[in-house]
Design a protein around this motif. Structure first.
Motif, PDB file in Angstrom:
ATOM      1  N   UNK A   1       0.806  -1.213   0.000  1.00 31.40           N
ATOM      2  CA  UNK A   1       0.000   0.000   0.000  1.00 31.40           C
ATOM      3  C   UNK A   1       0.841   1.267   0.000  1.00 31.40           C
ATOM      4  N   UNK A   2       0.273   2.322  -0.521  1.00 30.53           N
ATOM      5  CA  UNK A   2       0.882   3.640  -0.530  1.00 30.53           C
ATOM      6  C   UNK A   2      -0.051   4.609  -1.231  1.00 30.53           C
ATOM      7  N   UNK A   3       0.312   5.881  -1.218  1.00 27.74           N
ATOM      8  CA  UNK A   3      -0.515   6.904  -1.859  1.00 27.74           C
ATOM      9  C   UNK A   3      -0.122   7.146  -3.308  1.00 27.74           C
ATOM     10  N   UNK A   4       0.984   6.573  -3.714  1.00 26.94           N
ATOM     11  CA  UNK A   4       1.384   6.687  -5.108  1.00 26.94           C
ATOM     12  C   UNK A   4       0.931   5.470  -5.896  1.00 26.94           C
ATOM     13  N   UNK A   5       1.664   5.128  -6.927  1.00 21.73           N
ATOM     14  CA  UNK A   5       1.343   3.958  -7.737  1.00 21.73           C
ATOM     15  C   UNK A   5       1.710   2.705  -6.949  1.00 21.73           C
ATOM     16  N   UNK A   6       0.711   1.945  -6.574  1.00 20.08           N
ATOM     17  CA  UNK A   6       0.950   0.750  -5.770  1.00 20.08           C
ATOM     18  C   UNK A   6       1.521  -0.369  -6.641  1.00 20.08           C
ATOM     19  N   UNK A   7       1.906  -1.456  -6.001  1.00 18.65           N
ATOM     20  CA  UNK A   7       2.661  -2.499  -6.714  1.00 18.65           C
ATOM     21  C   UNK A   7       1.872  -3.160  -7.833  1.00 18.65           C
ATOM     22  N   UNK A   8       0.545  -3.036  -7.840  1.00 18.51           N
ATOM     23  CA  UNK A   8      -0.270  -3.655  -8.876  1.00 18.51           C
ATOM     24  C   UNK A   8      -0.535  -2.725 -10.057  1.00 18.51           C
ATOM     25  N   UNK A   9      -0.075  -1.471  -9.977  1.00 21.04           N
ATOM     26  CA  UNK A   9      -0.467  -0.460 -10.963  1.00 21.04           C
ATOM     27  C   UNK A   9      -0.121  -0.887 -12.389  1.00 21.04           C
ATOM     28  N   UNK A  10       1.109  -1.356 -12.590  1.00 22.08           N
ATOM     29  CA  UNK A  10       1.525  -1.702 -13.949  1.00 22.08           C
ATOM     30  C   UNK A  10       0.870  -3.001 -14.423  1.00 22.08           C
ATOM     31  N   UNK A  11       0.648  -3.932 -13.511  1.00 21.52           N
ATOM     32  CA  UNK A  11      -0.079  -5.151 -13.889  1.00 21.52           C
ATOM     33  C   UNK A  11      -1.479  -4.788 -14.371  1.00 21.52           C
ATOM     34  N   UNK A  12      -2.144  -3.919 -13.617  1.00 22.77           N
ATOM     35  CA  UNK A  12      -3.493  -3.523 -13.980  1.00 22.77           C
ATOM     36  C   UNK A  12      -3.511  -2.749 -15.287  1.00 22.77           C
ATOM     37  N   UNK A  13      -2.450  -1.976 -15.538  1.00 19.67           N
ATOM     38  CA  UNK A  13      -2.362  -1.247 -16.809  1.00 19.67           C
ATOM     39  C   UNK A  13      -2.315  -2.222 -17.987  1.00 19.67           C
TER      40      UNK A  13
END
Length: 815
Positions: free
Chosen positions: A462-474
């Motif tokens: 978790x975090x307020x920026x791009x979380x670890x799943x961001x690129x997978x979801x992209x």
């Protein structure tokens, strides 16, 4: 024998601050024949030992509206009743020890400005000036809300009770409500006991304000009221010489809050792993009781507190207190009429914010009971969100160990609960899990939110920026846009409405025209008399007398309740079949090609146009293919009997291997839907959002005849719109949007985002939100303004649009 009436208009069960507030506000609205029954003495359960913190800023605009009302109420109660409430508007301060918490506080400050709550950002030195006893060397920042304060919970409750009595309500102590009586699904009254005496009060309405007793009382009538008591700890110091009046202080990174009262300091905790209490019921003589001390449990909080406020090391402890408070599975309280029994109302489960909540909750519930509809959108606390399975005591016991601590945990976006998981799983769950699915939970359903690749941790970071799943979801997003993706939406609520009068029944409830040919899918809303949206759904006509309603999984109980409450003498049956069918959306430009590989049926636009559902052969089995989309691409939702779902999934995955078929999660679906400006119920559309202002007039057919909300639609069309739902794209591609960020028009805050997500195709964060407008204002005038979104204190330029920024003409779904 107590002097009890034989009948009343309403019986309120429970004499804590919640019950007293409901009685006060009903009496204020002119109700007579109000009876409140308290088993022992007023406030003797939880209210008497509450810390009495009164903070205005809550997680949404309407919850903040209720809290602000409470503040105003507590300010005026003393003059009205002559009883002091101890309300002191000394402000509150929250401090951050980490950059992540600083970001959260900045976003909360932005939200406060959007909600009209005065807020000031503080530097460490300013914090030291306001709270000189505090160690600030490791404090990053803080926020100050001058309108907050503290109060005496017992005195507020007693003042509310006196105000209710002054208007004719009867408040009777020493009488226990033993059972709510019903007949044919409606409340008929309350059985009571006082010592050896028993009796009955006839009533068509009851309000369960039973606090930690409320769950078991509700269960007698099959009403789901999922709450569980936890031990809640605080200490009160000896008097501190020279201690001046101080603001309420919260240090969430240390799970602690501080309150100065009469020259002493109260230190309370919301520890990460709580202690549930009362698993085997609550003893009959429980009254103003404390629970056993557990200093070992509290010691880590105290150790941090002594370092944070060194004067504590020199001050003795006057009181070590441990008392029970009710917590719910999602840290939100319950309000409204229970779907299981007509006339059974609830106001309970306050999650340690009962003092600031009860004033507004009592006002809102009284208005709801009086007018027959809530005064504004209350979905986030609506009792109809409760799931029947949540009555399970083991589930509650496990979940509340976590939810108490979540009050002060980092409120990261997309944060998932960790306890009591895995209960509701689709037939595809193990298949998805084996392929890297990372699950979230909605209404108990495990849903694949994103997919980890081989070697990647299958968990959120978790975090307020791009979380670890961001690129997978992209990548999943791009598969849906450019190739073909497969989702699992088995969590959809599925309701069959059938019988001789099914069409007439649905025509009365739905804004769109339901008189379509068998196989047609109709997108529609169910409206209230004000034109607000009670439900957002699709209706598929299966035959002359049978219809399938598909609703979000989270709103199933609400929608079933709405349907059943409007059922009169029609020949109609309403059946929840949600668990009977899996739903497998196959979406993207290559979805037609994939389906042709696993089915002999014709999926051409001519044979299977948009908005049509029909049976198909698929693999060795059968399914119903609905040509519809929530991502804005060519695609089908496959409704498959649960026993055949795994087989159909395997066939699709095998056939799609060389097509680049990608398994996709709910995060990718959400980013696609927000690019297309598809509305999300509970965020973008609620029961207080007029269907025309939501931009959904195309789904309302006033020419079909009468239906609920028709007059409000006609009136709004004639009068013109006073607000519109716009779509925004940030011009800077870096910031992220979630929801509640302020919207600025020409430099002035005019609203806040209702939802937000990153638009990977549009190349920036996208948000939806309502803005005020003049009835005669053209769309061109509206859009020509200068638009900005405030993100954690920064103003970011934004492009505004009335039409979807992605595929505004809808060509992608029509192919």
């Amino acid at each position: 024998m107590p002097d009890l009436p034989r009948s009343a208009r309403v019986v309120i069960i429970g004499g804590g601050i919640s019950g007293c507030s409901v009685a006060y506000h009903l009496a204020e609205r002119g109700w007579t024949d109000i009876v409140l029954l308290e088993r022992k003495q007023l406030t003797c359960g939880t209210t008497w030992h509450a810390a009495g913190l009164v903070g205005q800023l809550r997680a949404s605009q309407n919850m903040t509206r209720l809290a602000k009302y409470s503040v105003d109420l507590y300010r005026r109660l003393e003059a009205e009743t002559g009883l002091a409430t101890g309300f002191s508007q000394r402000g509150s301060m929250t401090v951050a020890l980490t950059e992540a918490r600083r970001e959260e506080l900045l976003r909360q400050a932005s939200m406060a400005r959007a909600f009209g709550v005065e807020v000031n950002q503080l530097s460490p030195s300013e914090i030291k000036t306001m709270y000189p006893h505090l160690e600030v060397s490791d404090i990053v920042s803080g926020v100050h809300l001058p309108g907050d304060g503290q109060a005496d919970p017992t005195n507020i409750a007693l003042a509310l009770a006196k105000g209710a009595r002054m208007r004719g309500a009867r408040i009777i102590e020493g009488v226990k409500a033993t059972r709510v009586t019903t007949d044919h699904g409606r409340v008929t009254g309350v059985d009571w006991q006082a010592g050896e005496e028993t009796g009955h009060i006839a009533a068509t309405m009851v309000v369960n304000c039973g606090g930690m007793w409320g769950r078991d009382l509700a269960a007698q009538n099959g009403v789901a009221l999922p709450l569980h008591a936890c031990e809640h700890f605080y200490i009160v110091t000896e008097a501190v010489p020279g201690l001046s009046q101080l603001p309420v202080l919260r240090v969430p990174d240390e799970c602690a809050y501080y309150k100065e009262d009469a020259g002493k300091i109260l230190l309370g905790a919301f520890e990460p792993v709580a202690k549930p209490w009362g698993m085997n019921g609550i003893r009959e003589d429980f009254c103003f009781d404390q629970l056993p001390e557990d200093f070992d449990h509290f010691e880590p909080i105290l150790a941090n507190a002594v370092a944070r406020m060194p004067i504590l090391a020199e001050t003795g402890i006057h009181t070590f207190f441990n008392g029970p408070e009710s917590f719910t599975p999602d840290d939100r309280y319950y309000l409204g009429e229970a779907p299981e029994v007509a006339g059974y109302w609830v106001a309970a489960g306050y999650n340690s914010i009962g003092i600031v909540s009860s004033g507004g909750a009592g006002m809102a519930l009284a208005s709801w009971m009086d007018k027959g509809e809530p005064p504004f959108d209350l979905w986030e606390v609506d009792i109809r969100r409760a799931q029947p399975f949540q009555r399970n005591r083991r589930y509650l016991r496990e979940r509340v160990t976590e939810t108490l601590g979540l009050l002060y945990a980092d409120h990261y976006p997309y944060r998932q609960v960790a306890t009591a998981r895995g209960l509701r799983r689709s037939a595809l769950h193990e298949h998805l899990k084996a392929r890297g699915a990372v699950f979230g939970e909605v209404a108990g359903w495990e849903r694949a939110n994103w997919f980890a690749k081989d070697g990647e941790p299958r968990e959120y970071r978790y975090g307020w920026g791009r979380q670890n799943w961001f690129h997978n979801s992209a990548e999943e997003h791009r598969a849906l846009r450019e190739g073909v993706g497969l989702l699992d939406m088995s969590s959809f609520g599925k309701i069959r409405v059938e019988g001789r009068d099914a069409l007439a029944f649905l025509q009365q409830l739905c804004g769109n025209d339901m008189d379509v040919a068998a196989g047609r899918i109709v997108y529609t809303q169910m409206l209230n008399q004000s034109g607000g949206i009670e439900s957002d759904l699709t209706v598929t006509r299966l035959s002359e007398t049978a219809f399938l309603l598909v609703v979000p999984g989270a709103t199933l109980q609400r929608d079933l309740s709405w349907l059943r409450r409007h059922l009169g003498g029609e020949f109609v049956t309403i059946t929840d079949i949600s668990a009977a069918e899996a739903v497998i959306p196959v979406m993207g430009p290559r979805s037609r090609e994939l389906l042709a590989r696993v089915s002999p049926d014709d999926f051409s636009a001519e044979a299977h146009p948009f908005g049509l559902a029909r049976e198909i052969e698929i693999g060795l089995g059968l399914a119903r293919a609905h040509r519809i989309s929530y991502v804005g691409e060519l695609g089908w939702e496959l409704y498959v009997s649960t026993d055949q779902a795994a087989h159909v999934f395997e066939e699709l995955v095998s056939a799609g291997e060389d097509l680049g078929l990608r398994l996709c999660g709910l995060h990718a679906m959400d980013s696609c839907r927000i690019e297309k400006a598809y509305r999300h119920f509970g965020h973008d559309i609620t029961d207080e959002d007029h269907v025309l202002e939501a931009g959904l007039g195309f789904a309302v057919k006033t020419g079909k005849g009468d239906f609920i909300g028709r007059e409000a639609v006609l009136h709004k069309r004639e009068a013109g719109l006073s607000r519109r739902l716009l779509q925004f794209r940030l011009r800077d591609p870096e910031p992220l949007l979630f929801h509640n960020e302020p919207i600025l028009r020409d430099g002035r805050i005019v609203g806040q985002l209702t939802s937000g997500a990153y638009g990977h195709t549009l190349g920036g964060a996208i948000g939806l939100g309502y803005v005020p407008c003049r009835p005669d204002e053209t769309v061109a005038e509206l859009l020509a303004s200068g638009w900005q979104i405030e993100v954690a204190g920064r103003l970011i330029g934004a492009e505004a649009s009335m039409k979807p920024l992605y595929d505004p003409a809808g060509q992608r779904t029509a192919g």
